[in-house]
Each structure stands twice: as C-alpha cells, then as structure tokens.
Design a protein around this motif. Structure first.
Motif, PDB file in Angstrom:
ATOM      1  N   LEU A   1       5.681 -13.958   3.590  1.00 47.91           N
ATOM      2  CA  LEU A   1       4.622 -13.148   4.178  1.00 47.91           C
ATOM      3  C   LEU A   1       4.556 -13.319   5.688  1.00 47.91           C
ATOM      4  CD1 LEU A   1       1.657 -13.520   1.634  1.00 47.91           C
ATOM      5  CD2 LEU A   1       3.132 -11.538   2.002  1.00 47.91           C
TER       6      LEU A   1
ATOM      7  N   TYR B   1      -2.486 -17.182  -1.212  1.00 46.71           N
ATOM      8  CA  TYR B   1      -1.747 -16.372  -0.253  1.00 46.71           C
ATOM      9  C   TYR B   1      -2.665 -15.730   0.775  1.00 46.71           C
ATOM     10  CZ  TYR B   1       1.415 -16.519  -4.257  1.00 46.71           C
ATOM     11  OH  TYR B   1       2.163 -16.906  -5.321  1.00 46.71           O
TER      12      TYR B   1
ATOM     13  N   MET C   1       6.352 -17.707  -1.084  1.00 54.56           N
ATOM     14  CA  MET C   1       5.688 -16.438  -0.846  1.00 54.56           C
ATOM     15  C   MET C   1       4.953 -16.452   0.479  1.00 54.56           C
ATOM     16  SD  MET C   1       5.342 -13.455  -2.246  1.00 54.56           S
ATOM     17  CE  MET C   1       4.411 -11.969  -1.880  1.00 54.56           C
ATOM     18  N   ARG C   2       4.255 -17.539   0.773  1.00 52.17           N
ATOM     19  CA  ARG C   2       3.571 -17.652   2.054  1.00 52.17           C
ATOM     20  C   ARG C   2       4.568 -17.556   3.209  1.00 52.17           C
ATOM     21  NH1 ARG C   2      -1.902 -19.795   2.260  1.00 52.17           N
ATOM     22  NH2 ARG C   2      -1.538 -19.921   4.498  1.00 52.17           N
TER      23      ARG C   2
ATOM     24  N   ARG D   1      -1.082  -9.089   4.781  1.00 46.65           N
ATOM     25  CA  ARG D   1      -1.160  -7.938   3.891  1.00 46.65           C
ATOM     26  C   ARG D   1      -0.962  -6.644   4.673  1.00 46.65           C
ATOM     27  NH1 ARG D   1      -4.868 -11.561   1.991  1.00 46.65           N
ATOM     28  NH2 ARG D   1      -4.784 -12.049  -0.225  1.00 46.65           N
TER      29      ARG D   1
ATOM     30  N   THR E   1       2.452  -6.843  -0.697  1.00 48.79           N
ATOM     31  CA  THR E   1       1.508  -7.852  -0.232  1.00 48.79           C
ATOM     32  C   THR E   1       0.156  -7.752  -0.911  1.00 48.79           C
ATOM     33  OG1 THR E   1       0.810  -6.447   1.626  1.00 48.79           O
ATOM     34  CG2 THR E   1       2.631  -7.988   2.014  1.00 48.79           C
ATOM     35  N   GLU E   2      -0.088  -6.676  -1.630  1.00 43.22           N
ATOM     36  CA  GLU E   2      -1.329  -6.555  -2.400  1.00 43.22           C
ATOM     37  C   GLU E   2      -1.168  -7.195  -3.774  1.00 43.22           C
ATOM     38  OE1 GLU E   2      -4.211  -5.424  -1.362  1.00 43.22           O
ATOM     39  OE2 GLU E   2      -3.524  -4.766   0.607  1.00 43.22           O
TER      40      GLU E   2
ATOM     41  N   MET F   1       1.255  -9.197  -4.593  1.00 42.16           N
ATOM     42  CA  MET F   1       1.991 -10.458  -4.444  1.00 42.16           C
ATOM     43  C   MET F   1       3.246 -10.468  -5.321  1.00 42.16           C
ATOM     44  SD  MET F   1       0.631 -12.294  -2.160  1.00 42.16           S
ATOM     45  CE  MET F   1      -0.036 -10.919  -1.216  1.00 42.16           C
ATOM     46  N   GLU F   2       4.035  -9.407  -5.162  1.00 43.71           N
ATOM     47  CA  GLU F   2       5.279  -9.282  -5.900  1.00 43.71           C
ATOM     48  C   GLU F   2       6.413  -8.973  -4.933  1.00 43.71           C
ATOM     49  OE1 GLU F   2       4.619  -6.268  -8.797  1.00 43.71           O
ATOM     50  OE2 GLU F   2       3.486  -7.590 -10.143  1.00 43.71           O
TER      51      GLU F   2
ATOM     52  N   PRO G   1       4.515 -20.236  -4.651  1.00 50.52           N
ATOM     53  CA  PRO G   1       3.502 -19.857  -3.665  1.00 50.52           C
ATOM     54  C   PRO G   1       3.888 -20.211  -2.234  1.00 50.52           C
ATOM     55  CG  PRO G   1       2.424 -20.702  -5.615  1.00 50.52           C
ATOM     56  CD  PRO G   1       3.905 -20.925  -5.812  1.00 50.52           C
TER      57      PRO G   1
END
Length: 236
Positions: free
Chosen positions: A177, A128, A173-174, A139, A154-155, A157-158, A170
């Motif tokens: 973000l 990430y 998630m990307r 982040r 973002t720290e 990843m939740e 993943p």
C-alpha cells in the motif's frame, strides 16, 4: 490489550517466566511453552493473536515453527534472537516473521514492538489503516489500482496478479500500500520502517529488505525496483 493472547515459545526457564510475568502485568493473556513442537500444538489448539518465538528452542527450532505457522495463518510473529548480527535474524524474517527482537532485551522495547505489530495488524485499530498522525492513507477512490498485470484493491484489501489472487500477510499488504500510494517515487528504508513498521526510532533495515524480497516473489521480481543507495520504488 487485555484480551490479546500471546503464544511465547522460549526454552530458558528464567527468561520464559520473567517475560510471561511482564506480559501479564501489561494485560496480555500468555501461553508460555518451552519447545517448538509444543508451541505448534498450542498454536493449533488455542490460536494466539501474536506469537513470540525464540530462534533456538528444542524439538522444532523457532525458524521452522515460524514457517509452519505462516503456512497456516497470517498471525503476527516476532522472533527472538540472541545475536543482532546472526543469520538467524534473516532466516526468521524469510520464514515469515514480521519483526525481531534481540536478546537480552529490555521489557519496554519488547512491549513497544508487540504494540507496533498489533497496531499494524488491526488489533488496536483498523487493519491496514492510515499511519498514526497521517491524516490520510493508501486507499484509492474505490477503483482498484493497476500496475501492469498487478491489481491492488485498496478497499477490499485484495491483490491480483494476472487476474489470480495473491495471498499477502498484513505486513506485506501494508508495504504494498505504501508503494501503491506513490508509484514511481523512491521510498527510503527509513521511511518504510516508520510507515509500515511504526518505528518512531531507528530500526534494522534488514527487516525492510527481506520483506521487499518476499513481496517481490509474490507480485513479480521486476515490479519493485531497487534504487541503490536510496531505497525502492514501485514501477507503474
């Protein structure tokens, strides 16, 4: 890449053997099997770092195998399809595949796709992390980002929705973000292909559309808005 283990499921003997040799020459460890049921068994007994699944294999087709893998793991999956315009491409992506390559494929293209996926998943750098050459990432300053009932840490990843954890792959998630870094800003499909899928060249925007659909199903259908003719934006 020397320690990267690839599970390759392909029923065509010539393609399977030639691709296995090419992957091994590039430093990958390869488990190559001819059918989906054996592929699932080997996935469970010797988990790979990435799976390459042909759509049309006996025993259990590649789409069903992808779905079974995704039920158990977030390991990256690339589907191999004989036709670029086939419904199999969309079915594979909807089943949880991260990308696809059409057959017949050029060995260099396949290697590039594999490396791109592995970079996104952190096998060749922090998971990430920032996009290569970015100079920054998605982040925040340590505080979770909040969009209505959606919370993006973002720290750690939740992701939580209404206080409940949301399980994302993943790639999902990307994607989230990217949207979280610019709420309210329309992001084009081409930009998302470059930033999330690491495509330095044109790619199939169906990959983006299907992943947005999957992300919407998890974070809320109305959280990601379609801007017709332009792309998508995260509603703050």
């Amino acid at each position: 890449m020397a320690d990267t283990h690839v599970l390759f499921v392909e029923d065509d003997d010539v393609i399977r053997e030639a691709t296995q040799l090419a992957l091994e020459r590039d430093g990958f460890a390869v488990t190559a099997v001819p059918d989906g049921l054996t592929g699932l068994e080997r996935f469970r007994t010797d988990p790979p770092d990435i799976a390459l699944l042909d759509v049309m294999v006996p025993g259990m087709d590649g789409v069903s195998l992808c779905r079974r893998i995704r039920d158990e793991s977030t390991v990256p999956v690339i589907m191999l399809s004989a036709r670029a315009d086939s419904i199999d491409v969309v079915l594979g992506l909807e089943a949880g595949a991260d990308d696809y390559v059409t057959k017949p494929f050029d060995g260099a293209v396949l290697m590039a796709r594999i490396r791109a996926v592995l970079r996104r998943f952190g096998n060749a750098g922090g998971a990430y992390g920032a996009h290569p050459g970015d100079g920054g990432d998605a982040r925040g300053d340590g505080e979770p980002l909040r969009f209505g009932d959606l919370e993006v840490d973002t720290e750690g990843m939740e992701v939580r929705k209404g206080g409940e954890p949301v399980a994302l792959t993943p790639t999902e998630m990307r994607l989230l973000l990217e949207f979280s870094a610019a709420p309210g800003t329309v992001l084009s499909r081409d930009r998302l292909l470059e930033r999330v899928w690491d495509y330095g060249w044109g790619g199939d925007t169906r990959v983006v559309d299907v992943h947005v659909q999957r992300l919407r199903a998890k974070i809320g259908q109305d959280r990601l808005e379609t801007v017709r003719g332009f792309g998508y934006k995260l509603k703050s």
